[in-house]
Enzyme design. Structure first.
Site, PDB file in Angstrom:
ATOM      1  N   SER A   1      84.209  52.395  39.843  1.00 62.73           N
ATOM      2  CA  SER A   1      85.258  52.482  38.823  1.00 62.73           C
ATOM      3  C   SER A   1      86.520  53.107  39.422  1.00 62.73           C
ATOM      4  O   SER A   1      87.070  52.566  40.373  1.00 62.73           O
ATOM      5  CB  SER A   1      84.738  53.256  37.614  1.00 62.73           C
ATOM      6  OG  SER A   1      85.553  53.054  36.501  1.00 62.73           O
TER       7      SER A   1
ATOM      8  N   ASP B   1      81.824  47.680  40.004  1.00 70.31           N
ATOM      9  CA  ASP B   1      82.215  47.451  38.618  1.00 70.31           C
ATOM     10  C   ASP B   1      83.622  47.937  38.266  1.00 70.31           C
ATOM     11  O   ASP B   1      83.821  48.631  37.262  1.00 70.31           O
ATOM     12  CB  ASP B   1      81.201  48.061  37.651  1.00 70.31           C
ATOM     13  CG  ASP B   1      81.089  47.224  36.371  1.00 70.31           C
ATOM     14  OD1 ASP B   1      81.050  45.992  36.487  1.00 70.31           O
ATOM     15  OD2 ASP B   1      81.058  47.802  35.274  1.00 70.31           O
TER      16      ASP B   1
ATOM     17  N   HIS C   1      78.082  50.263  32.632  1.00 71.05           N
ATOM     18  CA  HIS C   1      79.154  50.383  33.616  1.00 71.05           C
ATOM     19  C   HIS C   1      78.731  51.240  34.814  1.00 71.05           C
ATOM     20  O   HIS C   1      79.125  50.975  35.942  1.00 71.05           O
ATOM     21  CB  HIS C   1      80.376  50.983  32.934  1.00 71.05           C
ATOM     22  CG  HIS C   1      81.544  51.199  33.848  1.00 71.05           C
ATOM     23  ND1 HIS C   1      82.022  50.212  34.689  1.00 71.05           N
ATOM     24  CD2 HIS C   1      82.338  52.274  34.051  1.00 71.05           C
ATOM     25  CE1 HIS C   1      83.060  50.674  35.360  1.00 71.05           C
ATOM     26  NE2 HIS C   1      83.262  51.922  34.997  1.00 71.05           N
TER      27      HIS C   1
END
Length: 372
Positions: A151, A176, A341
């Site tokens: 992220s 991700d 996530h």
């Protein structure tokens, strides 16, 4: 909610059972109470150290967790609001798969890292931090390094690589984070942050919330990593959402008018000393940096001159630039379904398998003897 996954916050699907020890002690039978007690970092990393880095304002101190003694270095960068402890279970798995060294780092203003200017979370500053820490660790002759970021940490990994701040860079793995969907999510992110609990009555309570909300779907990982997301807040009466409760308790005692003045005073002091937990990072205050983390990220990723691996929780996350780049074979991509996530926390074994295969294929390292 699906788009909001890209700031490392909350999954939209319901929590799932599983994790590194899903086949053993982490598996809960019907009627058995889940264990949300915290786990120590030392169960997953070999050492913890603080590294000093000089800057214009003085010294910054970065917290590192390390494992392994030989092989290429895996430099792990966590997502926004998390800490190096989010890589704990993954570290134990990857070190059992391949010959490598792991360095997981608390980024500035996160975890137990202490910097002179914690408000500066610009991509440029955070990327320079990575270069300085690598130099402090290894001097002018660093070993081969593969940067792996999730992220926000994935965005910082890309900025670090394209700025050539790690001269011995072997490869890049981004988990991700995709520019298109991340940029789309920014508009609704503040509303999401406001919806989170402000405080928790205990660390166990925070761990339980993280699992039941779907933020982290692997109980074992939540038990070791949530301690890096929240911190003790001793003076609970000054904390939002807690002072009202405390005052209510005191007023109730006074209305009864059965307690002596000394007892009232003692109760007030006890309420003030009550320990609660709150978020270490106020993510809402970092909003001015969000655009800089993600805008132009796909193009930067594609121009990195090293082998690249993109791990995603869903194929729907690909934007146009990455779709074209993937068709042209500019990077390797793998989708890990049934994850939220926090892919590396939810499915540490799958992420370790994908990364190990990638590194061995590129001859960066070898599988450990007896693994295959």
């Amino acid at each position: 909610m699906e788009k909001q996954l890209h700031l490392n916050l909350l999954g939209s699907r319901p929590p799932m059972a599983g994790g590194y020890q899903s086949s053993s002690k982490m598996k809960m039978g019907p009627g058995r109470k889940k264990d949300f007690s915290p786990l120590p970092w030392s169960q997953y990393f070999e050492t913890m150290e603080d590294v000093e880095v000089e800057n214009e304002n003085g010294k910054d101190i970065f917290r590192l967790y390390c494992s392994g003694s030989h092989g290429p270095v895996l430099l792990l960068l966590h997502g926004g609001g998390h800490s190096a402890l989010s890589w704990a279970v993954f570290t134990a798995v990857i070190c059992s798969r391949i010959n490598c060294r792991v360095v997981a780092m608390d980024l500035r203003a996160h975890g137990d890292t202490k910097v002179k200017n914690p408000e500066d979370l610009s991509a440029d500053t955070m990327a320079k931090d990575i270069g300085k820490v690598v130099e402090a660790l290894y001097g002018e002759n660093p070993p081969p390094i593969m940067i792996i970021g999730h992220s926000m940490g994935g965005a910082i990994a890309v900025h670090t690589a394209t700025a050539n701040l790690v001269p011995s860079l072997l490869g890049l793995c981004v988990i991700d984070v995709v520019e298109g969907t991340a940029m789309d999510a920014l508009n609704s992110m503040q509303n999401f942050l406001r919806s989170r609990p402000k405080t928790f009555k205990s660390l166990e309570n925070a761990i339980e919330w993280s699992v039941k909300s779907g933020q982290i779907r692997n109980i074992e990982s939540a038990r070791v990593s949530m301690g890096g997301q929240v911190k003790k807040c001793e003076e609970s009466t000054s904390s939002p959402g807690v002072s009202n409760i405390s005052e209510g308790i005191i007023e109730e005692e006074e209305e009864e008018e059965v307690e002596e003045e000394s007892n009232k005073k003692r109760m007030k002091e006890e309420v003030k000393k009550e320990t609660i937990f709150t978020w270490r990072v106020e993510l809402s205050k970092t909003e001015k940096y969000w655009d800089g983390w993600f805008r132009g990220l796909s193009a930067l990723f594609l121009t990195c001159p090293v082998p690249k691996l993109l791990l995603l929780a869903g194929v729907d996350r690909l934007d146009k630039d990455l779709t074209i780049g993937q068709m042209q074979g500019k990077f390797q991509m793998q989708v890990l379904p049934q994850c939220g996530h926090a892919v590396h926390e939810d499915a540490p074994e799958k992420v370790a398998d994908a990364l190990a295969a990638f590194m061995v294929r590129h001859k960066f390292t070898e599988f450990k003897e007896g693994y295959l």
